[in-house]
Design an enzyme around this catalytic site. Structure first.
Site, short mmCIF file in Angstrom:
data_model
loop_
_atom_site.label_atom_id
_atom_site.label_comp_id
_atom_site.label_asym_id
_atom_site.label_seq_id
_atom_site.Cartn_x
_atom_site.Cartn_y
_atom_site.Cartn_z
N PRO A 174 -8.28 -12.05 -4.80
CA PRO A 174 -9.01 -13.31 -4.62
C PRO A 174 -10.52 -13.19 -4.73
CG PRO A 174 -8.24 -12.46 -2.51
CD PRO A 174 -7.60 -11.61 -3.57
N ASN A 175 -11.07 -14.19 -5.36
CA ASN A 175 -12.51 -14.42 -5.50
C ASN A 175 -13.17 -13.53 -6.56
OD1 ASN A 175 -12.73 -16.44 -3.40
ND2 ASN A 175 -12.31 -14.79 -1.97
N ARG A 224 -22.84 -13.73 -6.99
CA ARG A 224 -23.52 -13.63 -5.69
C ARG A 224 -23.46 -12.18 -5.20
NH1 ARG A 224 -19.79 -13.16 -1.52
NH2 ARG A 224 -17.71 -13.88 -2.03
N TYR A 266 -22.17 -5.95 -4.97
CA TYR A 266 -21.17 -5.89 -6.04
C TYR A 266 -21.76 -5.69 -7.44
CZ TYR A 266 -18.18 -7.76 -2.36
OH TYR A 266 -17.48 -7.95 -1.19
N ASN A 320 -7.39 -4.04 -7.62
CA ASN A 320 -8.43 -4.39 -6.64
C ASN A 320 -7.89 -5.57 -5.85
OD1 ASN A 320 -10.58 -5.17 -5.08
ND2 ASN A 320 -12.10 -4.99 -6.72
N ALA A 348 -9.74 -9.05 -0.56
CA ALA A 348 -9.50 -9.27 0.89
C ALA A 348 -8.05 -9.00 1.30
CB ALA A 348 -9.89 -10.70 1.24
N GLU A 369 -6.00 2.25 -6.42
CA GLU A 369 -6.69 1.17 -5.71
C GLU A 369 -8.19 1.31 -5.97
OE1 GLU A 369 -6.14 1.36 -1.47
OE2 GLU A 369 -7.46 -0.35 -1.07
N HIS A 400 -12.10 -0.40 -5.37
CA HIS A 400 -13.05 -1.34 -4.77
C HIS A 400 -14.41 -1.07 -5.39
CE1 HIS A 400 -10.22 -2.67 -1.73
NE2 HIS A 400 -9.84 -1.41 -1.63
N ARG A 455 -19.19 -0.51 5.07
CA ARG A 455 -19.37 -1.94 5.39
C ARG A 455 -18.83 -2.24 6.80
NH1 ARG A 455 -17.55 -5.39 0.53
NH2 ARG A 455 -18.74 -6.90 1.73
O1 CA2 Z 1 -15.65 -3.98 -3.28
C1 CA2 Z 1 -14.65 -4.58 -3.69
O2 CA2 Z 1 -14.24 -4.51 -4.85
C2 CA2 Z 1 -13.88 -5.49 -2.72
O3 CA2 Z 1 -12.48 -5.32 -2.95
C3 CA2 Z 1 -14.30 -6.91 -3.01
C4 CA2 Z 1 -13.76 -7.94 -2.02
C5 CA2 Z 1 -13.95 -7.53 -0.58
O4 CA2 Z 1 -13.17 -8.37 0.25
C6 CA2 Z 1 -13.52 -6.10 -0.36
O5 CA2 Z 1 -13.92 -5.77 0.92
C7 CA2 Z 1 -14.16 -5.13 -1.31
C8 CA2 Z 1 -14.45 -9.30 -2.17
C9 CA2 Z 1 -14.46 -9.83 -3.55
C10 CA2 Z 1 -15.33 -11.05 -3.58
O6 CA2 Z 1 -15.62 -11.34 -4.90
C11 CA2 Z 1 -16.91 -11.61 -5.23
C12 CA2 Z 1 -17.14 -12.87 -5.75
C13 CA2 Z 1 -18.42 -13.19 -6.13
C14 CA2 Z 1 -19.43 -12.27 -6.05
C15 CA2 Z 1 -19.17 -11.03 -5.53
C16 CA2 Z 1 -17.89 -10.71 -5.13
#
Ligand code: CA2
Length: 147
Positions: free
Chosen positions: A11-12, A19, A24, A73, A76, A97, A99, A106
């Site tokens: 997700p996301n 952002r 990231y 990946n 969440a 896996e 990240h 974190r």
């Molecule tokens: O570091 C990673 O790749 C994570 O899997 C990214 C997840 C976070 O919940 C994990 O702790 C670590 C969050 C992804 C959110 O996606 C984004 C969307 C817009 C800008 C930046 C990230």
């Protein structure tokens, strides 16, 4: 290798690059997909992203018998989804896996990934380049006969 490597994103991650660049980086998911496709010449890469947990689980089921390896990946869902862990445990091949950020540097709620219990390899903190490393590792592991 005849079978593809599935690269599955949770997700996301479709919003990557929009952002929190200090965490990231600035790469978009399209950039990440290009990195994955370029990582191993000749390797078929099936690259997907979903914001729906059930869909991700269906893709893991689909990978059984079809994919040589899974790169995932879970975002969440890493920290919440026993259902995803159960699905990944059914996959017989290597699971990498990935990240983008170093989840261990974190907040505490990012420190325990259920998915890691099923993963052959975990990569965290290499940024978007971690995906290229993950695809290379997945292909190398899939090409190595099991002892
Ligand atoms: O570091 C990673 O790749 C994570 O899997 C990214 C997840 C976070 O919940 C994990 O702790 C670590 C969050 C992804 C959110 O996606 C984004 C969307 C817009 C800008 C930046 C990230």
């Amino acid at each position: 290798m005849d079978k593809p490597v599935f690269v599955l994103n949770g997700p996301n991650l479709n919003r990557l690059g929009t952002r929190e660049p200090h965490i990231y980086g600035t790469a978009t998911l399209a950039d990440v997909e290009a990195l994955c496709r370029a990582a191993v010449p000749g390797l078929a890469v099936d690259f997907r992203q979903t914001n729906h947990e059930g869909e991700l689980i269906e893709w893991v089921h689909e990978a059984i018998g079809v994919a040589a390896a899974i790169v995932i990946n879970p975002a969440a869902w890493s920290f919440t989804s026993l259902a995803l862990l159960d699905a990944l445990k059914m996959f017989p091949g290597p699971i990498v896996e990935i990240h983008i950020s170093n989840i261990h540097r974190r907040e505490a709620h990012y420190h325990h990934s259920y998915v890691s219990l099923a993963a052959t390899v975990v990569i965290a903190g290499l940024g978007a380049e971690g995906y290229a490393a993950a695809v290379k590792a997945a292909a190398a592991l899939a090409a190595t006969p099991k002892a």
